[in-house]
Enzyme design. Sequence first.
Site, PDB file in Angstrom:
ATOM      1  N   TYR A 125     -93.508  55.484 -34.799  1.00 48.41           N
ATOM      2  CA  TYR A 125     -93.125  54.157 -34.334  1.00 48.41           C
ATOM      3  C   TYR A 125     -93.444  53.862 -32.873  1.00 48.41           C
ATOM      4  O   TYR A 125     -93.320  52.710 -32.448  1.00 48.41           O
ATOM      5  CB  TYR A 125     -91.634  53.934 -34.603  1.00 48.41           C
ATOM      6  N   PHE A 413     -78.801  53.916 -40.488  1.00 47.30           N
ATOM      7  CA  PHE A 413     -79.047  52.855 -41.458  1.00 47.30           C
ATOM      8  C   PHE A 413     -80.490  52.896 -41.925  1.00 47.30           C
ATOM      9  O   PHE A 413     -80.984  52.017 -42.558  1.00 47.30           O
ATOM     10  CB  PHE A 413     -78.694  51.477 -40.882  1.00 47.30           C
TER      11      PHE A 413
END
Length: 413
Positions: A125, A413
């Site tokens: 990322y 999450f």
Amino acid sequence: MPDLADQLRPATRDDYPAFMRALYDVFGEELTGPYVDEPAPTAELDRSLGLWDGDRIVATGGIYTRVLTVPGAVVPCAGVTWITVSPTHRRRGVLTAIMRRQLTELHEQQREPVAALWAAEYPIYGRFGYAPATFRGGLTGRVERLALRPDAEPAEGRIERVDVERYRAAAVPLYDRVRRHVPGNLERDGRWWERALRDDPADRNGATARQYVLHTEPDGAVSGYAAYRVKSSWTDTSEPDGTLTVEEVRAASTPAYAALWRYLLSVDLVRTVRYPMASADDPVRHLLADARALHVQQVDALWVRLVDVDRALAARRYPSPINLVLEVRDRFCPWNDGRFHLRGTPAGSFCAPTDADPDLVVDVEALAAAYLGGVSLATLQAAGRVVECSPGAVTLAATSFGWPVSPWCPDEF
């Protein structure tokens, strides 16, 4: 191949089972639990993205609408999740298309100024402007060596085991109070508390059901809580060798926090205590008589991306005044590639584009790493990620971007 970003579309309720199976297939996990065929309460299908190859879903992505604590404030945050690309469609720019679509829409719609995610693999990322901004401590120790300091302030209240309903009623308001002071903490509404407290037997890995305790003051006010599990084990010589895994422990005061840890370190038949999601700078490390006995295995946790640099920097506070021009290098989001005048104090902040000469040149990943106050801009300068144009600018910026409380995100999450 046509523009992949235009081929992405949100999943519908009818798509959901296949969408989830495509996601779990990439992670090599079995799809089980109560939300196999219908969306979980936290799911936001209108913010999902899928790529179809015929009738097969070959890539997934999504966003949760979250609120993130930042230094001195809270800010809307796009919780990026569900990111997968099938091995059959790698090296075709699919992930880049998902990332670009998400960030462009967030910018154009002027939604969350900050995005965040948990990275399954470190190298993925950074090229999209994300950087690790919080770290988890991975604390582990043998109980016989984990005594609290003799001068640890004793609590006047009491510890009580409770059921999940009473725990939730007490923990929800206390968490909401303490999370506002810890950068990296996320707001939990009812849906997220339901997720946090879900205790499916298939997820226990041989441990007990989750156990809950509260610390209550003499006047009846709840000042702390903890959740944990115990996994029983015995040595070859029939000695107890159980492991207690702390899932969460929070308190409104030092005595309450110490009292909760006294309890956790005294559970019968336990020889090892683990706290995988602890802050890398958890206060318990400084409550121990022998801090060396608590081993830290620090690893990156929440990754942050500044969607709009000016809005993100203006949303947080700065413990010492800052008045600098930052030249930001952002190859992936061209609207951020430029110079910004930042003025900030403990009371408020302002940030806007400018043509003035820069005091610092910084890439957007480095700025994201420093955003929550846990990574020093001086350290990033030493790594070649920050260039000082005005003498003393790095020292000023590193001081102003810091924060007294280490950032920490206990919620995956």
